[in-house]
Design a protein around this motif. Structure first.
Motif, PDB file in Angstrom:
ATOM      1  N   SER A  24       0.831  -1.196   0.000  1.00 57.30           N
ATOM      2  CA  SER A  24       0.000   0.000   0.000  1.00 57.30           C
ATOM      3  C   SER A  24       0.872   1.255   0.000  1.00 57.30           C
ATOM      4  CB  SER A  24      -0.903  -0.005   1.235  1.00 57.30           C
ATOM      5  OG  SER A  24      -1.593   1.199   1.339  1.00 57.30           O
ATOM      6  N   ASN A  25       0.469   2.272  -0.739  1.00 57.75           N
ATOM      7  CA  ASN A  25       1.229   3.518  -0.804  1.00 57.75           C
ATOM      8  C   ASN A  25       0.781   4.536   0.227  1.00 57.75           C
ATOM      9  OD1 ASN A  25       2.865   2.693  -2.895  1.00 57.75           O
ATOM     10  ND2 ASN A  25       1.418   3.344  -4.453  1.00 57.75           N
ATOM     11  N   ASP A  26      -0.276   4.272   0.940  1.00 56.12           N
ATOM     12  CA  ASP A  26      -0.797   5.215   1.928  1.00 56.12           C
ATOM     13  C   ASP A  26       0.036   5.156   3.196  1.00 56.12           C
ATOM     14  OD1 ASP A  26      -2.867   5.802   0.201  1.00 56.12           O
ATOM     15  OD2 ASP A  26      -4.225   4.326   1.096  1.00 56.12           O
ATOM     16  N   LEU A  27       0.275   6.340   3.796  1.00 56.41           N
ATOM     17  CA  LEU A  27       0.913   6.361   5.104  1.00 56.41           C
ATOM     18  C   LEU A  27      -0.043   5.725   6.100  1.00 56.41           C
ATOM     19  CD1 LEU A  27       2.539   9.879   5.280  1.00 56.41           C
ATOM     20  CD2 LEU A  27       3.680   7.692   5.115  1.00 56.41           C
ATOM     21  N   GLY A  28       0.477   4.901   6.961  1.00 57.63           N
ATOM     22  CA  GLY A  28      -0.362   4.236   7.944  1.00 57.63           C
ATOM     23  C   GLY A  28      -1.109   3.057   7.364  1.00 57.63           C
ATOM     24  N   GLY A  29      -0.774   2.680   6.140  1.00 57.47           N
ATOM     25  CA  GLY A  29      -1.470   1.583   5.491  1.00 57.47           C
ATOM     26  C   GLY A  29      -0.929   0.221   5.855  1.00 57.47           C
ATOM     27  N   GLY A  30       0.135   0.133   6.614  1.00 59.06           N
ATOM     28  CA  GLY A  30       0.687  -1.154   7.008  1.00 59.06           C
ATOM     29  C   GLY A  30       2.162  -1.036   7.323  1.00 59.06           C
ATOM     30  N   ALA A  31       2.788  -2.182   7.550  1.00 58.46           N
ATOM     31  CA  ALA A  31       4.196  -2.221   7.951  1.00 58.46           C
ATOM     32  C   ALA A  31       5.094  -1.793   6.805  1.00 58.46           C
ATOM     33  CB  ALA A  31       4.565  -3.630   8.394  1.00 58.46           C
ATOM     34  N   GLY A  38       6.993   1.264  12.495  1.00 62.62           N
ATOM     35  CA  GLY A  38       6.215   2.396  12.977  1.00 62.62           C
ATOM     36  C   GLY A  38       5.323   2.088  14.149  1.00 62.62           C
ATOM     37  N   GLY A  39       5.445   0.925  14.738  1.00 63.10           N
ATOM     38  CA  GLY A  39       4.647   0.583  15.894  1.00 63.10           C
ATOM     39  C   GLY A  39       3.472  -0.310  15.522  1.00 63.10           C
ATOM     40  N   SER A  40       2.820  -0.857  16.547  1.00 66.60           N
ATOM     41  CA  SER A  40       1.774  -1.853  16.305  1.00 66.60           C
ATOM     42  C   SER A  40       0.538  -1.266  15.636  1.00 66.60           C
ATOM     43  CB  SER A  40       1.384  -2.522  17.620  1.00 66.60           C
ATOM     44  OG  SER A  40       0.917  -1.552  18.537  1.00 66.60           O
ATOM     45  N   ILE A  41       0.200  -0.012  15.944  1.00 59.94           N
ATOM     46  CA  ILE A  41      -1.001   0.578  15.341  1.00 59.94           C
ATOM     47  C   ILE A  41      -0.790   0.805  13.861  1.00 59.94           C
ATOM     48  CG2 ILE A  41      -2.456   2.630  15.280  1.00 59.94           C
ATOM     49  CD1 ILE A  41      -2.144   2.800  18.291  1.00 59.94           C
ATOM     50  N   ARG A  42       0.347   1.404  13.499  1.00 59.73           N
ATOM     51  CA  ARG A  42       0.619   1.635  12.076  1.00 59.73           C
ATOM     52  C   ARG A  42       0.854   0.324  11.344  1.00 59.73           C
ATOM     53  NH1 ARG A  42       4.353   6.684  10.757  1.00 59.73           N
ATOM     54  NH2 ARG A  42       3.670   6.069   8.698  1.00 59.73           N
ATOM     55  N   THR A  47      -7.801   2.314   9.482  1.00 55.69           N
ATOM     56  CA  THR A  47      -8.121   3.692   9.847  1.00 55.69           C
ATOM     57  C   THR A  47      -7.237   4.210  10.974  1.00 55.69           C
ATOM     58  OG1 THR A  47     -10.395   3.272   9.194  1.00 55.69           O
ATOM     59  CG2 THR A  47      -9.995   5.226  10.521  1.00 55.69           C
ATOM     60  N   PHE A  48      -7.021   3.383  11.991  1.00 51.49           N
ATOM     61  CA  PHE A  48      -6.186   3.838  13.108  1.00 51.49           C
ATOM     62  C   PHE A  48      -4.762   4.128  12.653  1.00 51.49           C
ATOM     63  CE2 PHE A  48      -9.411   1.540  15.692  1.00 51.49           C
ATOM     64  CZ  PHE A  48      -9.892   2.656  16.353  1.00 51.49           C
ATOM     65  N   GLY A  49      -4.248   3.300  11.769  1.00 53.42           N
ATOM     66  CA  GLY A  49      -2.904   3.531  11.239  1.00 53.42           C
ATOM     67  C   GLY A  49      -2.825   4.829  10.458  1.00 53.42           C
ATOM     68  N   LYS A  50      -3.837   5.108   9.667  1.00 58.79           N
ATOM     69  CA  LYS A  50      -3.862   6.350   8.890  1.00 58.79           C
ATOM     70  C   LYS A  50      -3.976   7.566   9.797  1.00 58.79           C
ATOM     71  CE  LYS A  50      -5.692   4.199   4.776  1.00 58.79           C
ATOM     72  NZ  LYS A  50      -6.816   4.059   3.871  1.00 58.79           N
ATOM     73  N   ILE A  51      -4.799   7.459  10.838  1.00 61.72           N
ATOM     74  CA  ILE A  51      -4.940   8.571  11.793  1.00 61.72           C
ATOM     75  C   ILE A  51      -3.613   8.829  12.494  1.00 61.72           C
ATOM     76  CG2 ILE A  51      -6.010   9.242  13.983  1.00 61.72           C
ATOM     77  CD1 ILE A  51      -8.563   7.809  12.998  1.00 61.72           C
ATOM     78  N   GLU A  52      -2.953   7.751  12.920  1.00 60.13           N
ATOM     79  CA  GLU A  52      -1.669   7.900  13.604  1.00 60.13           C
ATOM     80  C   GLU A  52      -0.628   8.504  12.672  1.00 60.13           C
ATOM     81  OE1 GLU A  52       0.843   7.983  16.739  1.00 60.13           O
ATOM     82  OE2 GLU A  52      -1.274   7.500  16.748  1.00 60.13           O
ATOM     83  N   ALA A  54      -1.204  10.504  10.171  1.00 58.90           N
ATOM     84  CA  ALA A  54      -1.559  11.916   9.997  1.00 58.90           C
ATOM     85  C   ALA A  54      -1.114  12.728  11.209  1.00 58.90           C
ATOM     86  CB  ALA A  54      -3.060  12.056   9.784  1.00 58.90           C
ATOM     87  N   ARG A  55      -1.287  12.178  12.408  1.00 61.74           N
ATOM     88  CA  ARG A  55      -0.842  12.885  13.619  1.00 61.74           C
ATOM     89  C   ARG A  55       0.669  13.070  13.628  1.00 61.74           C
ATOM     90  NH1 ARG A  55      -4.521   9.708  18.023  1.00 61.74           N
ATOM     91  NH2 ARG A  55      -6.466  10.821  17.609  1.00 61.74           N
ATOM     92  N   GLU A  56       1.391  12.033  13.214  1.00 59.07           N
ATOM     93  CA  GLU A  56       2.845  12.142  13.175  1.00 59.07           C
ATOM     94  C   GLU A  56       3.285  13.197  12.164  1.00 59.07           C
ATOM     95  OE1 GLU A  56       4.546   8.308  12.476  1.00 59.07           O
ATOM     96  OE2 GLU A  56       3.691   7.460  14.295  1.00 59.07           O
ATOM     97  N   GLU A  57       2.664  13.206  10.994  1.00 62.22           N
ATOM     98  CA  GLU A  57       2.994  14.193   9.975  1.00 62.22           C
ATOM     99  C   GLU A  57       2.703  15.611  10.472  1.00 62.22           C
ATOM    100  OE1 GLU A  57       4.489  13.727   6.959  1.00 62.22           O
ATOM    101  OE2 GLU A  57       4.761  11.676   7.654  1.00 62.22           O
TER     102      GLU A  57
END
Length: 110
Positions: A24-31, A38-42, A47-52, A54-57
């Motif tokens: 996946s090319n989306d940030l927070g889309g996976g490992a 990037g941690g277990s959530i990312r 959705t949680f990975g994408k939110i995280e 976005a917060r980091e950015e």
């Protein structure tokens, strides 16, 4: 035999989903985004990975903005200090020129 084929079909479908998720090319889309997990959530993506992500950015942008403001402030202070030194040096040059002209004036009359 049928159970074996069903299990193999299920396994290949899961591998396809994992491969799609990892590519996946989306940030927070996976490992694997940004050179690390990037941690277990990312890592989980979704959705949680994408939110995280976005917060980091947002945090990084805010930090860079703050650093640029501090750099501007520091450079302005340094420019003011250097301008004061320039004025001081110019005044000293004028004093020395005046002394030189006074000395030359006295030696010419002697």
């Amino acid at each position: 035999m049928a159970l074996r084929l069903y299990g193999l079909k299920s396994l290949t479908r899961n591998v396809q989903l994992i491969g799609c998720r990892m590519m996946s090319n989306d940030l927070g889309g996976g490992a694997g985004k940004g050179g690390g997990t990037g941690g277990s959530i990312r890592e989980a993506g979704g959705t949680f990975g994408k939110i995280e992500a976005a917060r980091e950015e947002e945090f990084i942008r805010r930090l860079q903005k703050q650093q640029l403001q501090e750099l501007r402030r520091h450079l302005n202070v340094e420019v003011n200090i250097l301008e004061k030194e320039i004025k001081s040096h110019q005044a000293a040059i004028q004093r020395h020129k005046k002394k030189i002209s006074e000395i030359e004036g006295k030696t010419d009359t002697d």
